[in-house]
Design a protein around this motif. Sequence first.
Motif, short mmCIF file in Angstrom:
data_model
loop_
_atom_site.label_atom_id
_atom_site.label_comp_id
_atom_site.label_asym_id
_atom_site.label_seq_id
_atom_site.Cartn_x
_atom_site.Cartn_y
_atom_site.Cartn_z
N LYS A 1 32.47 95.48 -43.45
CA LYS A 1 31.19 95.22 -42.82
C LYS A 1 31.26 95.75 -41.40
O LYS A 1 32.22 95.49 -40.67
CB LYS A 1 30.91 93.72 -42.81
CG LYS A 1 29.57 93.34 -42.25
CD LYS A 1 29.38 91.81 -42.34
CE LYS A 1 28.12 91.38 -41.66
NZ LYS A 1 27.99 89.91 -41.68
N SER B 1 23.67 94.15 -24.85
CA SER B 1 23.76 93.52 -26.17
C SER B 1 25.12 92.84 -26.37
O SER B 1 25.20 91.75 -26.94
CB SER B 1 23.48 94.52 -27.30
OG SER B 1 24.42 95.56 -27.30
N THR C 1 28.81 96.91 -37.70
CA THR C 1 27.56 96.84 -36.97
C THR C 1 27.53 97.93 -35.92
O THR C 1 28.50 98.13 -35.20
CB THR C 1 27.40 95.46 -36.28
OG1 THR C 1 27.48 94.44 -37.27
CG2 THR C 1 26.07 95.36 -35.56
N SER C 2 26.42 98.65 -35.86
CA SER C 2 26.23 99.70 -34.87
C SER C 2 24.76 99.72 -34.47
O SER C 2 23.88 99.76 -35.33
CB SER C 2 26.64 101.06 -35.45
OG SER C 2 26.38 102.09 -34.53
N LYS C 3 24.51 99.70 -33.17
CA LYS C 3 23.16 99.75 -32.63
C LYS C 3 22.25 98.70 -33.27
O LYS C 3 21.11 98.97 -33.61
CB LYS C 3 22.57 101.15 -32.79
CG LYS C 3 23.34 102.21 -32.02
CD LYS C 3 22.73 103.57 -32.16
CE LYS C 3 23.60 104.57 -31.41
NZ LYS C 3 23.12 105.93 -31.56
N GLY C 4 22.79 97.50 -33.49
CA GLY C 4 22.00 96.40 -34.00
C GLY C 4 21.80 96.39 -35.50
O GLY C 4 21.16 95.50 -36.05
N ARG C 5 22.35 97.37 -36.19
CA ARG C 5 22.21 97.43 -37.66
C ARG C 5 23.56 97.15 -38.29
O ARG C 5 24.58 97.66 -37.87
CB ARG C 5 21.70 98.81 -38.08
CG ARG C 5 20.30 99.08 -37.54
CD ARG C 5 19.76 100.41 -37.95
NE ARG C 5 19.67 100.46 -39.40
CZ ARG C 5 19.37 101.56 -40.08
NH1 ARG C 5 19.13 102.67 -39.43
NH2 ARG C 5 19.32 101.55 -41.39
N THR C 6 23.56 96.33 -39.33
CA THR C 6 24.78 95.95 -40.03
C THR C 6 24.74 96.54 -41.43
O THR C 6 23.71 96.55 -42.09
CB THR C 6 24.91 94.42 -40.09
OG1 THR C 6 24.91 93.92 -38.76
CG2 THR C 6 26.18 94.00 -40.79
N GLY C 7 25.90 97.03 -41.87
CA GLY C 7 25.98 97.60 -43.21
C GLY C 7 27.42 97.67 -43.68
O GLY C 7 28.33 97.21 -42.99
#
Length: 170
Positions: free
Chosen positions: A7, A43, A9-15
């Motif tokens: 998992k 952030s 997270t980058s620039k507020g997006r998780t994937g």
Amino acid sequence: IDTNWWKGTSKGRTGLIPSNYVAEQAESIDNPLHEAAKRGNLSWLRECLDNRVGVNGLDKAGSTALYWACHGGHKDIVEMLFTQPNIELNQQNKLGDTALHAAAWKGYADIVQLLLEKGARTDLRNNEKKLAFDMATNAACASLLKKKQGTDAVRTLSNAEDYLDDEDSD
């Protein structure tokens, strides 16, 4: 659960990221709030505050996150730190410098003004017996500090000028 996927997270997006695309790093950051403040990373700072990282914690130099935000000229970080209850404005680090000393020395008049509005003390001297006023490297900072002090003190050489001699001025 699948170890082939991590998992991220980058620039507020998780994937999910295939594990062979990234390398695990064992290093940790001792003072994440300080690092966020130094880098001006709002952030990351919010994440630290949301996770209740102590706002008045000291690093190895005895500096607070507020000191580093002021040193770096990150006004948005300074403003975010001011939303925290009981933030210490006048903490002196091992050199005796406060956040106000740092902002004055770096020439950030907008941050000097903000600190003064919040009640930063102008009478604290660092280990070199200098006030924030003595550290000011531009007229705007010096003027704000002089006005706050309410004195007619004659401005001494700025910190930058202290380190220049005739050979260096060419």
